[in-house]
Design an enzyme around this catalytic site. Structure first.
Site, PDB file in Angstrom:
ATOM      1  N   ASP A 209       0.833  -1.207   0.000  1.00 57.20           N
ATOM      2  CA  ASP A 209       0.000   0.000   0.000  1.00 57.20           C
ATOM      3  C   ASP A 209       0.864   1.252   0.000  1.00 57.20           C
ATOM      4  O   ASP A 209       2.088   1.169   0.170  1.00 57.20           O
ATOM      5  CB  ASP A 209      -0.932  -0.001   1.227  1.00 57.20           C
ATOM      6  CG  ASP A 209      -0.163   0.195   2.530  1.00 57.20           C
ATOM      7  OD1 ASP A 209       0.878  -0.453   2.727  1.00 57.20           O
ATOM      8  OD2 ASP A 209      -0.592   1.023   3.353  1.00 57.20           O
ATOM      9  N   GLU A 212       3.344   1.571   2.574  1.00 53.76           N
ATOM     10  CA  GLU A 212       4.459   0.626   2.446  1.00 53.76           C
ATOM     11  C   GLU A 212       4.449  -0.463   3.499  1.00 53.76           C
ATOM     12  O   GLU A 212       5.490  -0.964   3.908  1.00 53.76           O
ATOM     13  CB  GLU A 212       5.807   1.377   2.513  1.00 53.76           C
ATOM     14  CG  GLU A 212       5.801   2.690   1.779  1.00 53.76           C
ATOM     15  CD  GLU A 212       7.177   3.300   1.607  1.00 53.76           C
ATOM     16  OE1 GLU A 212       7.631   3.939   2.567  1.00 53.76           O
ATOM     17  OE2 GLU A 212       7.783   3.127   0.541  1.00 53.76           O
TER      18      GLU A 212
HETATM   19  C1  NOJ Z   1       8.751   3.272   6.819  1.00 55.95           C
HETATM   20  C2  NOJ Z   1       7.548   3.406   5.958  1.00 55.95           C
HETATM   21  O1  NOJ Z   1       7.792   4.290   4.938  1.00 55.95           O
HETATM   22  C3  NOJ Z   1       6.381   3.840   6.787  1.00 55.95           C
HETATM   23  O2  NOJ Z   1       5.257   4.029   5.977  1.00 55.95           O
HETATM   24  C4  NOJ Z   1       6.149   2.764   7.785  1.00 55.95           C
HETATM   25  O3  NOJ Z   1       5.004   3.056   8.544  1.00 55.95           O
HETATM   26  C5  NOJ Z   1       7.381   2.617   8.645  1.00 55.95           C
HETATM   27  N1  NOJ Z   1       8.529   2.305   7.835  1.00 55.95           N
HETATM   28  C6  NOJ Z   1       7.209   1.568   9.723  1.00 55.95           C
HETATM   29  O4  NOJ Z   1       7.076   0.285   9.147  1.00 55.95           O
HETATM   30  C1  NOJ Z   2       6.380   7.001   4.412  1.00 55.91           C
HETATM   31  C2  NOJ Z   2       5.033   7.048   3.810  1.00 55.91           C
HETATM   32  O1  NOJ Z   2       4.259   6.056   4.420  1.00 55.91           O
HETATM   33  C3  NOJ Z   2       5.101   6.832   2.324  1.00 55.91           C
HETATM   34  O2  NOJ Z   2       3.823   6.996   1.765  1.00 55.91           O
HETATM   35  C4  NOJ Z   2       6.049   7.811   1.679  1.00 55.91           C
HETATM   36  O3  NOJ Z   2       6.167   7.512   0.325  1.00 55.91           O
HETATM   37  C5  NOJ Z   2       7.402   7.758   2.353  1.00 55.91           C
HETATM   38  N1  NOJ Z   2       7.284   7.890   3.771  1.00 55.91           N
HETATM   39  C6  NOJ Z   2       8.304   8.878   1.861  1.00 55.91           C
HETATM   40  O4  NOJ Z   2       7.748  10.118   2.141  1.00 55.91           O
END
Ligand code: NOJ
Ligand code: NOJ
Length: 473
Positions: A209, A212
């Site tokens: 999603d 991520e």
């Molecule tokens: C980094 C991801 O980009 C973020 O969306 C996620 O919530 C955290 N890792 C924790 O898994």
């Molecule tokens: C974490 C977010 O969950 C994700 O959507 C985003 O692409 C990355 N950070 C980078 O900003």
């Protein structure tokens, strides 16, 4: 007093100071804050674009860093999604007459071509490698473990570059377009065609999603994919690639036909994901409504649709009790996070926080709905949206109200104030110098997570445009 209790006391003093500040905040101050924030947000975006941006000197030309933060968290990478969303904003500026952005948009084309050709853990060129979500700032592959593939980024990038291609074609730059953007060949050596081939062949496969975290089938992805394929088919037709146009249209139709599976009649809102533990309310759904339609609209769950509006309200209702800053706010607008069960705190995992992107997106969706009601010249209240609209006019009943009626005027004024009250929350937690991080802490309100997040600024800017009556393309 123990250190921890003094911290709590300090936090509650800060929270009530914030609450007092918010009570006195009225729409005009939202307007003036937004006007002051706009140039700050804009220049903050340019600081994060390589290689001339102050914070992105080591990045390739046309590469967008997610944030200058290199540790706790390290966001000093280019994400295909964040980059495409950033260039979507910049392309809007170009559409609105800022032709000086053309060289930068072409650098984005070159960088996208480079990323597509970089073999990475998702795969390689002209295949599964297009679904890789994140690269190093110099365009080399990021080889650490990650939530991959992610199938939304190529679709958003295709939407941006397809619009750019049509503008260049209109201006007579045919050879640039057919060389770099859309060559109509298979296998293709051009950026849009590779993205469209990827999206049209891989949309049924599970991907992570937009946050991520979970692999499955996502509303956000379907929304941006159906849009990219529909627009891509139009470009393919224009350039004589008619077989591809037929195929892209067929796949877009299949995605559209699957979208109603995300409507849960038992919950009464759109769910974010099918086939995983994450199946509920999600800011990504609101983002999907906006990014999957743009100003033109693709006839699926537009901002003014019943489903979008009741999902927005369900999201607000679930977020309100979640964060203690919301009980102090004393305003209808509250701080909004990614999804209720989020545990990412901006650095590691404990408890999730509200995000600027998500708080602004609630407002952006409401402003966009207002723009759509104005274009339609009416608002239709149904049994689905009755209680939503009764927030703004308790006596309203189901029916259609023309834009010259008092009912329409009252509802639109209420919607606008409601939207503004979410901006006021972002305003309250933004830094005094206008900088925006990724999140703000759920009980103190202080900014946390990656600093100067490019997407936070982008989200602010498209929200402001929608408030000013101009939905992003
Ligand atoms: C980094 C991801 O980009 C973020 O969306 C996620 O919530 C955290 N890792 C924790 O898994
Ligand atoms: C974490 C977010 O969950 C994700 O959507 C985003 O692409 C990355 N950070 C980078 O900003």
């Amino acid at each position: 007093m123990h250190f921890f209790s003094s911290l709590l006391l300090a936090a509650s003093i800060v929270a009530s100071a914030h609450a007092r500040a918010l009570e006195t905040r009225q729409s005009p101050s939202v307007s003036s804050w937004m006007s002051a924030e706009e140039p700050i947000a804009r220049s903050s975006i340019f600081r994060n674009i390589g290689s001339s941006g102050e914070f992105a000197k080591d990045a390739d030309a046309g590469a967008v860093i997610a944030s200058p933060s290199t540790d706790s968290p390290n966001y000093y990478y280019q994400w295909v999604r964040d980059e495409a969303i950033t260039f979507k904003y910049l392309l809007n500026q170009y559409i609105n007459g800022n032709s000086s952005l053309e060289p930068l948009l072409k650098q984005y084309v070159s960088e996208s071509d480079k990323l597509q050709r970089t073999t990475n853990p998702s795969g390689s060129y002209q295949g599964a490698g297009i679904g890789e979500p994140k690269f190093n700032v110099d365009g080399t592959a990021f080889t650490g473990s990650w939530g991959r593939p992610q199938t939304d980024g190529p679709a958003i990038r295709a939407t941006v570059l397809t619009k750019f291609a049509t503008m260049l074609l209109d201006a007579g730059e045919t050879s640039y377009v057919t060389t770099y953007l859309y060559d109509g060949q298979l296998p293709s050596n051009s950026v849009i065609k590779n993205d469209l081939e990827y999206v049209s062949h891989y949309w049924t496969t599970n991907g992570f999603d937009l946050w991520e975290e979970v692999s499955g089938q996502h509303f956000f992805n379907y929304m941006v994919q159906q849009r990219a394929l529909t627009e891509g088919a139009e470009l393919a037709t224009r350039l004589g690639d008619t077989g591809a146009a037929t195929y892209y249209n067929q796949q877009a139709a299949a995605i559209k036909a699957a979208l109603p599976n995300f409507w849960s009649s038992s919950y009464g809102y759109l769910i974010s994901t099918i086939g995983t533990s994450r199946d509920g309310l999600d800011c990504g759904t609101l983002l999907g409504v906006l990014h999957g339609n743009g100003a033109r609209g693709f006839g699926v769950y537009e901002a003014s649709s019943d489903e979008a509006l009741v999902t927005l309200q369900a999201m607000v209702n679930s977020m309100t009790p979640l964060y203690s800053i919301n009980s102090a706010s004393g305003s209808p607008g509250v701080a909004i996070g990614r999804y209720p069960a989020d545990v990412y705190n901006g650095v590691g995992t404990s408890q999730g926080n509200p995000w600027f992107i998500c708080t602004f997106t609630v407002a952006e969706l409401l402003y966009t709905a207002i723009n759509q009601f104005a274009a339609a010249g009416q608002i239709t209240v149904t049994s689905t949206t009755l209680s939503f609209f009764q927030q703004f006019l308790s006596s309203v009943t189901a029916g259609t109200y023309s834009s010259n009626s008092n009912t329409y005027a009252t509802i639109v004024a209420g919607l606008k104030n409601y939207a503004d009250s979410f901006i006021a929350v972002g305003q309250l937690h933004a830094a005094n110098n206008g900088s925006l991080s990724e999140e703000f802490q759920r009980s103190s309100g202080y900014m946390v997570g990656a600093r100067d997040l490019t997407w936070s600024y982008g989200s602010f800017l498209t929200t402001k445009a929608a408030r000013d009556g101009a939905t992003a393309f």
